[in-house]
Scaffold this motif. Structure first.
Motif, PDB file in Angstrom:
ATOM      1  N   LEU A  78      81.630 -13.487 -22.614  1.00 16.03           N
ATOM      2  CA  LEU A  78      80.320 -13.992 -22.202  1.00 16.03           C
ATOM      3  C   LEU A  78      79.818 -13.261 -20.961  1.00 16.03           C
ATOM      4  O   LEU A  78      78.634 -12.933 -20.863  1.00 16.03           O
ATOM      5  CB  LEU A  78      80.393 -15.504 -21.952  1.00 16.03           C
ATOM      6  CG  LEU A  78      80.499 -16.354 -23.220  1.00 16.03           C
ATOM      7  CD1 LEU A  78      81.054 -17.736 -22.904  1.00 16.03           C
ATOM      8  CD2 LEU A  78      79.145 -16.457 -23.891  1.00 16.03           C
ATOM      9  N   VAL A  79      80.704 -12.994 -20.021  1.00 10.05           N
ATOM     10  CA  VAL A  79      80.317 -12.256 -18.816  1.00 10.05           C
ATOM     11  C   VAL A  79      79.808 -10.866 -19.207  1.00 10.05           C
ATOM     12  O   VAL A  79      78.739 -10.427 -18.756  1.00 10.05           O
ATOM     13  CB  VAL A  79      81.502 -12.155 -17.823  1.00 10.05           C
ATOM     14  CG1 VAL A  79      81.194 -11.168 -16.698  1.00 10.05           C
ATOM     15  CG2 VAL A  79      81.832 -13.534 -17.246  1.00 10.05           C
ATOM     16  N   ALA A  80      80.562 -10.173 -20.042  1.00 12.22           N
ATOM     17  CA  ALA A  80      80.164  -8.829 -20.476  1.00 12.22           C
ATOM     18  C   ALA A  80      78.827  -8.858 -21.203  1.00 12.22           C
ATOM     19  O   ALA A  80      77.987  -7.971 -21.020  1.00 12.22           O
ATOM     20  CB  ALA A  80      81.250  -8.215 -21.366  1.00 12.22           C
ATOM     21  N   TRP A  81      78.617  -9.873 -22.020  1.00 10.79           N
ATOM     22  CA  TRP A  81      77.358 -10.022 -22.763  1.00 10.79           C
ATOM     23  C   TRP A  81      76.184 -10.240 -21.820  1.00 10.79           C
ATOM     24  O   TRP A  81      75.137  -9.613 -21.977  1.00 10.79           O
ATOM     25  CB  TRP A  81      77.513 -11.171 -23.751  1.00 10.79           C
ATOM     26  CG  TRP A  81      76.268 -11.556 -24.466  1.00 10.79           C
ATOM     27  CD1 TRP A  81      75.619 -10.848 -25.445  1.00 10.79           C
ATOM     28  CD2 TRP A  81      75.496 -12.742 -24.269  1.00 10.79           C
ATOM     29  NE1 TRP A  81      74.505 -11.537 -25.871  1.00 10.79           N
ATOM     30  CE2 TRP A  81      74.414 -12.703 -25.158  1.00 10.79           C
ATOM     31  CE3 TRP A  81      75.633 -13.840 -23.431  1.00 10.79           C
ATOM     32  CZ2 TRP A  81      73.466 -13.713 -25.229  1.00 10.79           C
ATOM     33  CZ3 TRP A  81      74.694 -14.852 -23.500  1.00 10.79           C
ATOM     34  CH2 TRP A  81      73.622 -14.778 -24.388  1.00 10.79           C
TER      35      TRP A  81
ATOM     36  N   GLY B 121      74.380  -9.011 -12.753  1.00 10.77           N
ATOM     37  CA  GLY B 121      75.525  -8.437 -12.063  1.00 10.77           C
ATOM     38  C   GLY B 121      76.771  -9.230 -12.425  1.00 10.77           C
ATOM     39  O   GLY B 121      76.698 -10.371 -12.889  1.00 10.77           O
ATOM     40  N   HIS B 122      77.931  -8.640 -12.169  1.00 14.52           N
ATOM     41  CA  HIS B 122      79.185  -9.272 -12.547  1.00 14.52           C
ATOM     42  C   HIS B 122      79.375 -10.638 -11.883  1.00 14.52           C
ATOM     43  O   HIS B 122      79.734 -11.613 -12.543  1.00 14.52           O
ATOM     44  CB  HIS B 122      80.376  -8.366 -12.217  1.00 14.52           C
ATOM     45  CG  HIS B 122      81.681  -8.959 -12.629  1.00 14.52           C
ATOM     46  ND1 HIS B 122      82.143  -8.894 -13.918  1.00 14.52           N
ATOM     47  CD2 HIS B 122      82.595  -9.678 -11.927  1.00 14.52           C
ATOM     48  CE1 HIS B 122      83.304  -9.538 -13.996  1.00 14.52           C
ATOM     49  NE2 HIS B 122      83.601 -10.013 -12.795  1.00 14.52           N
ATOM     50  N   GLY B 123      79.152 -10.724 -10.585  1.00 11.44           N
ATOM     51  CA  GLY B 123      79.353 -11.984  -9.874  1.00 11.44           C
ATOM     52  C   GLY B 123      78.451 -13.091 -10.376  1.00 11.44           C
ATOM     53  O   GLY B 123      78.889 -14.233 -10.546  1.00 11.44           O
ATOM     54  N   HIS B 124      77.204 -12.758 -10.632  1.00  7.27           N
ATOM     55  CA  HIS B 124      76.257 -13.753 -11.134  1.00  7.27           C
ATOM     56  C   HIS B 124      76.626 -14.202 -12.543  1.00  7.27           C
ATOM     57  O   HIS B 124      76.611 -15.399 -12.851  1.00  7.27           O
ATOM     58  CB  HIS B 124      74.833 -13.210 -11.106  1.00  7.27           C
ATOM     59  CG  HIS B 124      74.279 -13.120  -9.724  1.00  7.27           C
ATOM     60  ND1 HIS B 124      73.223 -12.302  -9.409  1.00  7.27           N
ATOM     61  CD2 HIS B 124      74.627 -13.735  -8.563  1.00  7.27           C
ATOM     62  CE1 HIS B 124      72.933 -12.428  -8.130  1.00  7.27           C
ATOM     63  NE2 HIS B 124      73.786 -13.287  -7.589  1.00  7.27           N
ATOM     64  N   ALA B 125      76.959 -13.252 -13.397  1.00 11.37           N
ATOM     65  CA  ALA B 125      77.353 -13.600 -14.768  1.00 11.37           C
ATOM     66  C   ALA B 125      78.622 -14.447 -14.761  1.00 11.37           C
ATOM     67  O   ALA B 125      78.712 -15.458 -15.465  1.00 11.37           O
ATOM     68  CB  ALA B 125      77.567 -12.329 -15.589  1.00 11.37           C
ATOM     69  N   ASN B 126      79.579 -14.068 -13.947  1.00  8.93           N
ATOM     70  CA  ASN B 126      80.834 -14.799 -13.863  1.00  8.93           C
ATOM     71  C   ASN B 126      80.605 -16.232 -13.379  1.00  8.93           C
ATOM     72  O   ASN B 126      81.190 -17.181 -13.914  1.00  8.93           O
ATOM     73  CB  ASN B 126      81.803 -14.069 -12.932  1.00  8.93           C
ATOM     74  CG  ASN B 126      83.190 -14.640 -12.984  1.00  8.93           C
ATOM     75  OD1 ASN B 126      83.809 -14.692 -14.034  1.00  8.93           O
ATOM     76  ND2 ASN B 126      83.682 -15.077 -11.839  1.00  8.93           N
ATOM     77  N   ALA B 127      79.756 -16.404 -12.379  1.00  8.49           N
ATOM     78  CA  ALA B 127      79.462 -17.736 -11.847  1.00  8.49           C
ATOM     79  C   ALA B 127      78.809 -18.621 -12.905  1.00  8.49           C
ATOM     80  O   ALA B 127      79.184 -19.789 -13.069  1.00  8.49           O
ATOM     81  CB  ALA B 127      78.569 -17.628 -10.615  1.00  8.49           C
ATOM     82  N   LEU B 128      77.845 -18.079 -13.631  1.00 11.03           N
ATOM     83  CA  LEU B 128      77.171 -18.846 -14.682  1.00 11.03           C
ATOM     84  C   LEU B 128      78.133 -19.276 -15.783  1.00 11.03           C
ATOM     85  O   LEU B 128      78.142 -20.431 -16.204  1.00 11.03           O
ATOM     86  CB  LEU B 128      76.034 -18.032 -15.302  1.00 11.03           C
ATOM     87  CG  LEU B 128      74.755 -17.927 -14.485  1.00 11.03           C
ATOM     88  CD1 LEU B 128      73.861 -16.836 -15.047  1.00 11.03           C
ATOM     89  CD2 LEU B 128      74.034 -19.259 -14.474  1.00 11.03           C
ATOM     90  N   VAL B 129      78.958 -18.348 -16.232  1.00 10.74           N
ATOM     91  CA  VAL B 129      79.900 -18.646 -17.311  1.00 10.74           C
ATOM     92  C   VAL B 129      80.939 -19.657 -16.838  1.00 10.74           C
ATOM     93  O   VAL B 129      81.217 -20.641 -17.531  1.00 10.74           O
ATOM     94  CB  VAL B 129      80.574 -17.354 -17.839  1.00 10.74           C
ATOM     95  CG1 VAL B 129      81.705 -17.688 -18.803  1.00 10.74           C
ATOM     96  CG2 VAL B 129      79.546 -16.453 -18.508  1.00 10.74           C
TER      97      VAL B 129
END
Length: 70
Positions: free
Chosen positions: A41-44, A52-60
């Motif tokens: 999901l982060v990669a998607w 950005g990675h940090g934002h995607a990671n936080a959301l997931v």
């Protein structure tokens, strides 16, 4: 005075400001995705939505934790 927001949710104001969508919309996209694994999901989010990675990671992380809690 209110406690400061900690953990993944601490990123939410900057995510909304930078990408122009409310957190609820990002969570809807994550929940509607056919992907289920955290890093998929982060990669998607990074490749398809430009996060950005940090934002995607936080959301997931926050969304999956909410879903697991029921």
């Amino acid at each position: 005075m209110a406690e400061p927001v900690k953990g993944p949710a601490s990123y939410f104001p900057s995510i909304e400001k930078k990408y122009g969508k409310p957190i609820s919309e990002w969570q809807h996209l994550i929940r509607e995705s056919e992907l289920t694994k955290h890093m998929e999901l982060v990669a998607w989010l990074k490749s398809e939505h430009g996060l950005g990675h940090g934002h995607a990671n936080a959301l997931v992380a926050h969304t999956l934790k909410e879903d697991a809690a029921g």
